[in-house]
Design a protein around this motif. Structure first.
Motif, PDB file in Angstrom:
ATOM      1  N   MET A   1     -67.729  21.241  74.512  1.00 31.92           N
ATOM      2  CA  MET A   1     -65.565  20.842  74.382  1.00 31.92           C
ATOM      3  C   MET A   1     -64.926  22.466  74.702  1.00 31.92           C
ATOM      4  SD  MET A   1     -64.980  18.453  70.418  1.00 31.92           S
ATOM      5  CE  MET A   1     -63.313  20.237  69.476  1.00 31.92           C
ATOM      6  N   ASN A   2     -64.049  22.000  74.670  1.00 30.74           N
ATOM      7  CA  ASN A   2     -62.968  22.935  75.281  1.00 30.74           C
ATOM      8  C   ASN A   2     -62.256  23.270  73.666  1.00 30.74           C
ATOM      9  OD1 ASN A   2     -60.831  24.743  76.006  1.00 30.74           O
ATOM     10  ND2 ASN A   2     -60.600  23.479  77.865  1.00 30.74           N
ATOM     11  N   ALA A   3     -62.232  24.343  73.404  1.00 33.89           N
ATOM     12  CA  ALA A   3     -61.785  24.425  71.987  1.00 33.89           C
ATOM     13  C   ALA A   3     -60.171  24.291  71.998  1.00 33.89           C
ATOM     14  CB  ALA A   3     -61.654  25.860  71.333  1.00 33.89           C
ATOM     15  N   LEU A   4     -59.616  24.515  73.689  1.00 31.18           N
ATOM     16  CA  LEU A   4     -57.538  24.459  73.197  1.00 31.18           C
ATOM     17  C   LEU A   4     -57.776  22.894  73.156  1.00 31.18           C
ATOM     18  CD1 LEU A   4     -57.420  26.501  76.560  1.00 31.18           C
ATOM     19  CD2 LEU A   4     -57.418  27.089  74.183  1.00 31.18           C
ATOM     20  N   SER A   5     -58.721  21.583  73.865  1.00 33.95           N
ATOM     21  CA  SER A   5     -58.350  20.265  73.789  1.00 33.95           C
ATOM     22  C   SER A   5     -58.372  19.495  72.573  1.00 33.95           C
ATOM     23  CB  SER A   5     -58.525  19.348  75.009  1.00 33.95           C
ATOM     24  OG  SER A   5     -60.259  19.819  74.517  1.00 33.95           O
ATOM     25  N   VAL A   6     -58.580  20.371  71.771  1.00 39.54           N
ATOM     26  CA  VAL A   6     -58.554  19.642  69.785  1.00 39.54           C
ATOM     27  C   VAL A   6     -56.892  19.701  70.133  1.00 39.54           C
ATOM     28  CG1 VAL A   6     -59.322  19.934  68.245  1.00 39.54           C
ATOM     29  CG2 VAL A   6     -60.897  20.922  69.285  1.00 39.54           C
ATOM     30  N   ASP A   7     -56.902  18.356  69.266  1.00 38.01           N
ATOM     31  CA  ASP A   7     -55.868  18.113  68.961  1.00 38.01           C
ATOM     32  C   ASP A   7     -55.316  18.003  67.720  1.00 38.01           C
ATOM     33  OD1 ASP A   7     -52.998  16.966  68.093  1.00 38.01           O
ATOM     34  OD2 ASP A   7     -53.965  14.392  68.257  1.00 38.01           O
ATOM     35  N   THR A   8     -55.320  18.480  66.568  1.00 38.43           N
ATOM     36  CA  THR A   8     -54.942  19.275  65.369  1.00 38.43           C
ATOM     37  C   THR A   8     -53.812  19.102  64.068  1.00 38.43           C
ATOM     38  OG1 THR A   8     -53.289  21.609  65.952  1.00 38.43           O
ATOM     39  CG2 THR A   8     -55.635  22.123  66.011  1.00 38.43           C
ATOM     40  N   THR A   9     -53.148  17.864  65.322  1.00 39.24           N
ATOM     41  CA  THR A   9     -52.640  17.270  64.380  1.00 39.24           C
ATOM     42  C   THR A   9     -53.365  15.597  64.435  1.00 39.24           C
ATOM     43  OG1 THR A   9     -51.389  16.311  66.228  1.00 39.24           O
ATOM     44  CG2 THR A   9     -50.161  17.933  65.236  1.00 39.24           C
ATOM     45  N   SER A  10     -54.251  15.209  64.959  1.00 38.01           N
ATOM     46  CA  SER A  10     -55.095  14.129  64.189  1.00 38.01           C
ATOM     47  C   SER A  10     -55.649  13.444  63.270  1.00 38.01           C
ATOM     48  CB  SER A  10     -56.197  14.339  65.562  1.00 38.01           C
ATOM     49  OG  SER A  10     -56.935  14.397  65.482  1.00 38.01           O
ATOM     50  N   SER A  11     -55.521  12.360  63.013  1.00 34.89           N
ATOM     51  CA  SER A  11     -56.125  11.657  61.991  1.00 34.89           C
ATOM     52  C   SER A  11     -57.873  12.301  61.076  1.00 34.89           C
ATOM     53  CB  SER A  11     -55.716  10.540  61.281  1.00 34.89           C
ATOM     54  OG  SER A  11     -56.352   9.929  62.416  1.00 34.89           O
TER      55      SER A  11
END
Length: 69
Positions: free
Chosen positions: A1-11
């Protein structure tokens, strides 16, 4: 998993953070409970002599429930 593609605003990200934090907190409380057992057991044993303590441990415990009408 690419760490740059993690959406930190998701539930789901928030739920994972909460689950991780609660897991760590539960492990800390469990470790504290296990490690403090000798200290907690010593509180009730200081007032009894060794012979009285042995007699209490050897005594069978019976629960008697009386029914009153």
């Amino acid at each position: 998993m690419n760490a740059l593609s993690v959406d930190t605003t998701s539930s789901n990200y928030a739920a994972g953070q909460v689950f991780g934090l609660l897991t760590v907190a539960l492990m800390a409380v469990t470790a504290l409970w296990v490690l403090s057992k000798p200290w907690r057991d010593a509180v009730g044993q200081t007032a009894l002599s060794p012979t009285a303590r042995a007699a209490l441990r050897a005594k069978p415990y019976r629960v008697v429930i009386e029914r009153r009408s």
